[in-house]
Each structure stands twice: as C-alpha cells, then as structure tokens.
Enzyme design. Structure first.
Site, PDB file in Angstrom:
ATOM      1  N   TYR A 138      47.071  -3.537  56.492  1.00 19.19           N
ATOM      2  CA  TYR A 138      46.201  -4.342  57.353  1.00 19.19           C
ATOM      3  C   TYR A 138      46.250  -3.872  58.807  1.00 19.19           C
ATOM      4  O   TYR A 138      45.266  -3.989  59.529  1.00 19.19           O
ATOM      5  CB  TYR A 138      46.617  -5.815  57.315  1.00 19.19           C
ATOM      6  CG  TYR A 138      45.898  -6.645  56.280  1.00 19.19           C
ATOM      7  CD1 TYR A 138      45.894  -6.271  54.942  1.00 19.19           C
ATOM      8  CD2 TYR A 138      45.229  -7.815  56.642  1.00 19.19           C
ATOM      9  CE1 TYR A 138      45.246  -7.046  53.994  1.00 19.19           C
ATOM     10  CE2 TYR A 138      44.586  -8.592  55.696  1.00 19.19           C
ATOM     11  CZ  TYR A 138      44.599  -8.202  54.373  1.00 19.19           C
ATOM     12  OH  TYR A 138      43.952  -8.973  53.447  1.00 19.19           O
ATOM     13  N   LYS A 189      54.970  -1.839  44.322  1.00 13.73           N
ATOM     14  CA  LYS A 189      54.345  -0.789  43.509  1.00 13.73           C
ATOM     15  C   LYS A 189      55.193   0.455  43.730  1.00 13.73           C
ATOM     16  O   LYS A 189      54.698   1.501  44.170  1.00 13.73           O
ATOM     17  CB  LYS A 189      52.880  -0.603  43.953  1.00 13.73           C
ATOM     18  CG  LYS A 189      52.049   0.324  43.086  1.00 13.73           C
ATOM     19  CD  LYS A 189      51.723  -0.219  41.705  1.00 13.73           C
ATOM     20  CE  LYS A 189      51.044   0.845  40.858  1.00 13.73           C
ATOM     21  NZ  LYS A 189      50.835   0.408  39.461  1.00 13.73           N
ATOM     22  N   ASP A 221      50.587  -4.752  39.565  1.00 16.45           N
ATOM     23  CA  ASP A 221      49.600  -4.859  38.483  1.00 16.45           C
ATOM     24  C   ASP A 221      50.108  -5.783  37.388  1.00 16.45           C
ATOM     25  O   ASP A 221      49.386  -6.649  36.877  1.00 16.45           O
ATOM     26  CB  ASP A 221      49.211  -3.472  37.937  1.00 16.45           C
ATOM     27  CG  ASP A 221      50.408  -2.584  37.614  1.00 16.45           C
ATOM     28  OD1 ASP A 221      51.552  -2.945  37.970  1.00 16.45           O
ATOM     29  OD2 ASP A 221      50.200  -1.515  36.996  1.00 16.45           O
ATOM     30  N   ASP A 245      47.647 -10.973  49.677  1.00 17.58           N
ATOM     31  CA  ASP A 245      46.271 -11.436  49.848  1.00 17.58           C
ATOM     32  C   ASP A 245      45.623 -11.622  48.482  1.00 17.58           C
ATOM     33  O   ASP A 245      45.029 -12.655  48.186  1.00 17.58           O
ATOM     34  CB  ASP A 245      45.483 -10.409  50.681  1.00 17.58           C
ATOM     35  CG  ASP A 245      44.027 -10.809  50.862  1.00 17.58           C
ATOM     36  OD1 ASP A 245      43.784 -11.983  51.189  1.00 17.58           O
ATOM     37  OD2 ASP A 245      43.142  -9.958  50.656  1.00 17.58           O
ATOM     38  N   ASP A 249      45.059 -15.404  46.106  1.00 13.28           N
ATOM     39  CA  ASP A 249      43.759 -15.893  45.621  1.00 13.28           C
ATOM     40  C   ASP A 249      43.817 -16.108  44.111  1.00 13.28           C
ATOM     41  O   ASP A 249      43.305 -17.096  43.591  1.00 13.28           O
ATOM     42  CB  ASP A 249      42.626 -14.891  45.926  1.00 13.28           C
ATOM     43  CG  ASP A 249      41.889 -15.224  47.225  1.00 13.28           C
ATOM     44  OD1 ASP A 249      42.522 -15.803  48.130  1.00 13.28           O
ATOM     45  OD2 ASP A 249      40.687 -14.896  47.324  1.00 13.28           O
TER      46      ASP A 249
END
Ligand code: IPM
Ligand code: MG
Length: 354
Positions: A138, A189, A221, A245, A249
C-alpha cells in the site's frame, strides 16, 4: 472524550449521523463529549481541492479518537491519484501512525440466516482479524506506471515490511489473543514472497514472549479457502495490509452483511480511528436505507479501545443485540418475517434500546 467526526462520502453522511445520536445520548447523561466535524474524502476534495485538507488532519491529530464514515465515489475515479478520496483515508492512517487495524467478524445469532453460508458453518462465529495498516504494498516505494526497455507501459509496486513494523503489529495481535482464546494464526505467502518470509520469522520470534498463545501459520490462499470451509477454526488472525484488506472483506460476508462490521485502527498509544469496514456505497447513498450498525458498533470499539470504558461499549453492543432481537432489519440484512427499517429508524431504535 474529544472526538473528530469525519463523515466523508455517500452513505458515510447518513450512518455517521446515527452514530452521533448515540454520542449525544452519552453527553445528555453527563459524559463529557466534545465533537468536531470536518470533511474528508471526496467531500473534502469538492470543498477544498484536497481529500485530506490540513484543517481536517489537524483536527484528527488533536482528537483522542476519530469517527469516520466512508470515502469514495465514482465521480472521483478519474482524478489524479493524490486527489482521490481513498488517499484521504490512507494518508490519515499513515500520518497518525494507525498501524493496527482490528476487524472483528462476529456473527449475531439473529443474523445466522443472513449469511450466504450454511448456518452450522457460521453460527457462533467470533474471529478477530488484526490487519497491519500503514505498510506493505500500500505504501511501499518505488511505485508507479512507467515505460520499460521494450517501450511498453508497466505498472509496479513494492511489497515491503521492516522488522519493527512487523514486530509492533505482532505484539498487538498476541495481546489480543491473550484476552481471547489464545490462538493466533499468522497469514503470509512465505512460499513465494520474501517480505512475508521475514513476517513469519518475526512472528515466531515474538511468540516466545507469549508462551500462553498457540501460534500457527497459514498461506493466504489457503486462509481464503479455510475462511469459507471452516471459519470457526480461527480465533485471532494477524496479517499484512493487502492480505488483511482482502480477507477482512471475505470474513465480513460470513456474518451476513458487511453493514454489520466495525473496525478500529490504533496507534501505539491507543488513539484510534473508528470506521465501518464497508465503503461509501454510492448506489444506495441518500436513500436512508444503509445499515448504520457497523458505524454504531465502531463507537463501541472506540469506548473500549481508546476510552477504556467497557461499560459504555457493552451498552452499545447490547442495544444493537436488542434491536436485532426485536426483528428490526435494514434492507441489507432483511429476511422474511422481519421488520424493515430505514437508516434513521434503526438509529432511533438503538437509542431507545440504550
Ligand atoms: C478498507 C478499504 C480501503 C483499503 C480503501 C478505501 C482505500 O478497502 O478500509 O478496507 O483498501 O484499505
Ligand atoms: Mg477493504
């Protein structure tokens, strides 16, 4: 309680209005509540040509807590990036060092049917996602769109975390896990990305200071899959900015509506910005149908994390439970047999339940 109120764009205006009613109840009961209002996001751009005008930033710095609605709108999408509403929010997080973003995904029993998942998968769900908020891809430099050696345009961003950035959010996550069920899952990851290899190393290092917490690791994942396969396996999740992020959601939908979920973004001293995790929802803005509960529940988090007042936090949370138990529902969580209410009616019902 010195609170900066930044309603922002779209439904932000409507939902913040309802949350302010709650603060006014507290004030009428004798709490010292000082509210200062300022524009942010697209509204601030419209008024002052800047999504985070100096006056708004100063007010936010000066306050102990910030209540934010939402930012963004289609009409701003073609502006140069620094002028876009989202930049107002991102700069606010960065300028105030609000590195620890707490996003609970809690299922209210009354809403089990509102989830798109089978109720046995989600009933009793209570997850806390701790998302790092001021680092990662970001904010990493360099970034941009450039012409490469082949004369073609290419876009690039930098995923980057320093040790100290990882360590401080790790401590927040372990501290929260200590107060809950003492299970912390760090999402990375590391099979592909060095940044998150370091992330995992630091998590393991910090875990030595918390022998009472069971630390596990999961690739992002797999975490995305496990969240819909068996979400109740999680207690606290800690992850970086971009993974957080996305996963937050996803987790919100387990609970039926993104319109129900609050968040807190904290600095090292407990100063915080409190906002619903949903966006400005331009498609339903101005219709008095948005769900104000995520914003009202964000106030509960504010009482708990910035003002250290569990009683007020519980009162808000119980009031919300109360209106849900009565069968009141905004459109996003409506189901057959319930009573459909508007944004302001929902706010009034919460006030009455308080
Ligand atoms: C969020 C939002 C923001 C983010 C946007 C509006 C910049 O999606 O708070 O999750 O990506 O962090
Ligand atoms: Mg998001």
């Amino acid at each position: 309680m010195k609170i900066a109120v930044l309603a922002g764009d779209g439904i932000g205006q409507e939902i913040v209005k309802e949350a302010v009613k709650v603060l006014e109840v507290f004030r009428s009961e004798g709490q010292s509540v000082e509210l200062e209002f300022a524009p942010v996001g697209g509204k601030a751009y419209d008024e002052e040509g800047d999504p985070l005008p100096p006056g708004t930033l100063a007010l936010a710095r000066d306050a102990q807590a910030i209540l934010l609605g939402a930012v963004g709108g289609i009409k701003y999408d073609s502006l140069p990036r620094p002028k876009r509403p989202e930049q107002g929010l991102l700069r606010l997080r960065k300028e105030l060092n609000l590195f620890a973003n707490l996003r609970p995904a809690l299922l209210y029993p009354e809403l089990a049917a509102a989830s798109t998942l089978k109720s046995e998968i989600v009933s009793g769900l209570d997850i806390m996602i701790v998302r790092e908020l001021t680092g990662d891809i970001y904010f990493g430099q360099p970034r941009g769109i450039r012409i490469n050696a082949a004369g073609e345009r290419e876009g690039f961003n930098t995923m980057i975390y320093s040790e100290s950035e990882i360590r401080r959010v790790a401590h927040v996550a372990f501290d929260i896990a200590m107060k809950r069920n003492r299970r912390l899952c760090s999402v990375d990851k590391m099979n592909v990305l060095e940044t998150t290899e370091l992330w995992r190393e630091i998590m393991i290092e910090v875990s030595r200071e918390y022998p009472g917490v069971v630390l596990s690791h999961m690739y992002v994942d797999n975490a995305a899959m496990q969240l819909v396969r068996n979400p109740k396996q999680f207690d606290v999740i800690v992850t970086g900015n971009i993974f957080g992020d996305i996963l937050s959601d996803e987790a919100s939908m387990l609970t039926g509506s993104i319109g129900m979920l609050p968040s807190a973004s904290l600095d090292a001293q407990g100063k915080g910005l409190y906002e619903p995790i949903h966006g400005s929802a331009p498609d339903i803005a101005g219709q008095n149908i948005a769900n104000p509960l995520a914003t009202i529940l964000s106030l509960a988090m504010m009482m708990r994390y910035t003002f250290g007042d569990d009683m007020l936090a519980l009162r808000i949370e119980n009031a919300v439970r109360g209106v849900l138990a009565k069968g009141l529902r905004t459109s996003d969580i409506f189901e057959a047999g319930a009573t459909r209410v508007s944004t302001s009616q929902m706010g009034d019902a919460v006030i009455a339940a308080l």
